[in-house]
Design a protein around this motif. Structure first.
Motif, PDB file in Angstrom:
ATOM      1  N   THR A  87     -21.753  65.162  81.956  1.00 54.71           N
ATOM      2  CA  THR A  87     -20.531  64.990  82.750  1.00 54.71           C
ATOM      3  C   THR A  87     -19.640  66.224  82.645  1.00 54.71           C
ATOM      4  OG1 THR A  87     -20.639  62.608  82.338  1.00 54.71           O
ATOM      5  CG2 THR A  87     -18.551  63.477  83.168  1.00 54.71           C
ATOM      6  N   GLN A  88     -19.529  66.783  81.450  1.00 57.36           N
ATOM      7  CA  GLN A  88     -18.726  67.991  81.250  1.00 57.36           C
ATOM      8  C   GLN A  88     -19.272  69.153  82.067  1.00 57.36           C
ATOM      9  OE1 GLN A  88     -18.887  68.604  77.021  1.00 57.36           O
ATOM     10  NE2 GLN A  88     -17.803  66.693  76.563  1.00 57.36           N
ATOM     11  N   LEU A  89     -20.591  69.255  82.144  1.00 59.73           N
ATOM     12  CA  LEU A  89     -21.218  70.423  82.761  1.00 59.73           C
ATOM     13  C   LEU A  89     -21.336  70.327  84.278  1.00 59.73           C
ATOM     14  CD1 LEU A  89     -23.989  71.042  80.088  1.00 59.73           C
ATOM     15  CD2 LEU A  89     -22.185  72.649  80.696  1.00 59.73           C
ATOM     16  N   VAL A  90     -21.619  69.128  84.812  1.00 63.66           N
ATOM     17  CA  VAL A  90     -21.880  69.039  86.254  1.00 63.66           C
ATOM     18  C   VAL A  90     -20.874  68.168  86.997  1.00 63.66           C
ATOM     19  CG1 VAL A  90     -24.339  69.360  85.797  1.00 63.66           C
ATOM     20  CG2 VAL A  90     -23.473  67.044  86.203  1.00 63.66           C
ATOM     21  N   GLY A  91     -19.980  67.493  86.281  1.00 65.33           N
ATOM     22  CA  GLY A  91     -19.001  66.637  86.941  1.00 65.33           C
ATOM     23  C   GLY A  91     -19.442  65.179  86.967  1.00 65.33           C
ATOM     24  N   LYS A  92     -18.463  64.299  87.116  1.00 66.13           N
ATOM     25  CA  LYS A  92     -18.693  62.852  87.007  1.00 66.13           C
ATOM     26  C   LYS A  92     -19.681  62.329  88.038  1.00 66.13           C
ATOM     27  CE  LYS A  92     -16.204  58.430  87.066  1.00 66.13           C
ATOM     28  NZ  LYS A  92     -14.866  57.780  87.195  1.00 66.13           N
ATOM     29  N   GLY A  93     -19.470  62.663  89.321  1.00 70.93           N
ATOM     30  CA  GLY A  93     -20.301  62.096  90.375  1.00 70.93           C
ATOM     31  C   GLY A  93     -21.768  62.429  90.232  1.00 70.93           C
ATOM     32  N   LYS A  94     -22.071  63.712  90.019  1.00 72.52           N
ATOM     33  CA  LYS A  94     -23.471  64.127  89.906  1.00 72.52           C
ATOM     34  C   LYS A  94     -24.082  63.614  88.610  1.00 72.52           C
ATOM     35  CE  LYS A  94     -27.000  66.087  91.788  1.00 72.52           C
ATOM     36  NZ  LYS A  94     -27.499  65.629  93.087  1.00 72.52           N
ATOM     37  N   ALA A  95     -23.293  63.592  87.535  1.00 80.49           N
ATOM     38  CA  ALA A  95     -23.808  63.079  86.264  1.00 80.49           C
ATOM     39  C   ALA A  95     -24.184  61.604  86.393  1.00 80.49           C
ATOM     40  CB  ALA A  95     -22.768  63.272  85.157  1.00 80.49           C
ATOM     41  N   LEU A  96     -23.334  60.827  87.035  1.00 79.63           N
ATOM     42  CA  LEU A  96     -23.637  59.411  87.247  1.00 79.63           C
ATOM     43  C   LEU A  96     -24.916  59.247  88.067  1.00 79.63           C
ATOM     44  CD1 LEU A  96     -20.077  57.956  87.942  1.00 79.63           C
ATOM     45  CD2 LEU A  96     -21.634  57.224  86.115  1.00 79.63           C
ATOM     46  N   GLU A  97     -25.037  60.028  89.124  1.00 78.32           N
ATOM     47  CA  GLU A  97     -26.231  59.936  89.970  1.00 78.32           C
ATOM     48  C   GLU A  97     -27.493  60.236  89.170  1.00 78.32           C
ATOM     49  OE1 GLU A  97     -28.334  62.172  93.790  1.00 78.32           O
ATOM     50  OE2 GLU A  97     -26.209  62.504  93.406  1.00 78.32           O
ATOM     51  N   LEU A  98     -27.477  61.336  88.404  1.00 79.20           N
ATOM     52  CA  LEU A  98     -28.670  61.738  87.659  1.00 79.20           C
ATOM     53  C   LEU A  98     -29.035  60.723  86.590  1.00 79.20           C
ATOM     54  CD1 LEU A  98     -27.992  65.566  87.282  1.00 79.20           C
ATOM     55  CD2 LEU A  98     -29.754  64.480  88.698  1.00 79.20           C
ATOM     56  N   MET A  99     -28.034  60.177  85.910  1.00 74.14           N
ATOM     57  CA  MET A  99     -28.334  59.244  84.823  1.00 74.14           C
ATOM     58  C   MET A  99     -28.687  57.852  85.321  1.00 74.14           C
ATOM     59  SD  MET A  99     -25.769  60.359  81.710  1.00 74.14           S
ATOM     60  CE  MET A  99     -24.295  60.686  82.704  1.00 74.14           C
ATOM     61  N   MET A 100     -28.121  57.432  86.476  1.00 71.71           N
ATOM     62  CA  MET A 100     -28.426  56.097  87.002  1.00 71.71           C
ATOM     63  C   MET A 100     -29.738  56.054  87.769  1.00 71.71           C
ATOM     64  SD  MET A 100     -24.757  54.352  87.985  1.00 71.71           S
ATOM     65  CE  MET A 100     -24.343  55.512  89.299  1.00 71.71           C
TER      66      MET A 100
END
Length: 261
Positions: free
Chosen positions: A151-164
């Motif tokens: 989340t720190q590196l790529v931002g909340k939206g993209k981090a959520l997408e990648l992890m979900m």
């Protein structure tokens, strides 16, 4: 330097390279390997011969393809917390190292491997590298700090997408997102690029480099007041011999000789 079962250490020109050596398991992280990484990093803290560190994986297929699934499959709720906290502690030792640490990513960096790369200060990847946090496919989530650092590196939206979704991304997309600093053609270029970057960094004042790391980490630490950390670190730099040497060398138009004091 300690004897390791799953780690190959090598020191050249002040740079310690730690190669995770479990190629038959695609360098998957088990508890023993994580403990060895933590020990090697912490031993490097006070070793004056070590100026910078590279972490990589053996072979061309994988940096680290994930955590050891056999270990994960045996977890229960009580040990699950301990399992996650032990990994987090090891990766904090990397993140908080005052010496620059670069992940040289060759091949798959998935799950715990992606988390390991993100704990390093910089990431350089080959064109065939793949990144991802696919833990949801196993019914769990990233446990070694991945939810926080991604989340720190790529931002909340993209981090959520990648992890979900558990999707993998290419080195090129990782670079566009800011997850990777540089992408190179092959493994030879990977080693050369890491040494080039570290060579530049370790030519600077070591105390100042370490304080840059500390101040940037403070941005994401809720217990730290980042601006105060910066002011205190700036003040400490002004008391150092390196500060005197750096300013004197600039005024005298010569190359500084920093001592790390």
């Amino acid at each position: 330097m300690a004897d390791y079962q799953n780690l190959i250490p090598d020191i050249q020109n002040g740079i310690l390279t730690l190669t995770i050596n479990r190629p038959d398991k695609l360098n998957a992280l088990n508890a023993a390997t994580i403990n060895e990484i933590k020990t090697a990093i912490e031993d490097a803290y006070d070793d004056k011969d070590i100026k910078g560190i590279i972490i990589t994986g053996a072979g061309e297929k994988a940096f680290v393809a994930g955590a050891d699934i056999k270990e994960i499959a045996s977890l229960n709720a009580a040990y699950g917390r301990k399992f996650a906290e032990q990994g987090q502690e090891a990766f904090f030792s990397i993140e908080n190292c005052a010496k620059p640490v670069i992940a040289a990513v060759n091949g798959f960096a998935l799950g715990g491997g992606c988390e390991l790369a993100m704990a390093c200060h910089l990431r350089v990847a080959t064109e065939n590298a793949k990144f991802g946090q696919p833990e949801v496919n196993l019914g769990v989530i990233p446990g070694y700090g991945g939810t926080q650092r991604l989340t720190q590196l790529v931002g909340k939206g993209k981090a959520l997408e990648l992890m979900m979704t558990g999707d993998m991304i290419s080195a090129q997309e990782a670079h566009k997102l800011g997850l990777v600093n540089h992408v190179v053609s092959d493994q030879n270029e990977l080693v050369n690029k890491c040494h080039e970057i570290l060579g530049k960094i370790i030519s600077k004042a070591p105390l100042a480099v370490g304080m840059v790391i500390n101040c940037v980490n403070a941005v994401f630490d809720p217990e730290e007041k980042g601006y105060q950390t910066e002011a205190n670190s700036f003040s400490n730099c002004c008391k150092s011999e390196d500060f005197k040497e750096g300013t004197s060398a600039f005024l005298e138009k010569r190359k500084p000789e920093f001592k790390g004091a």
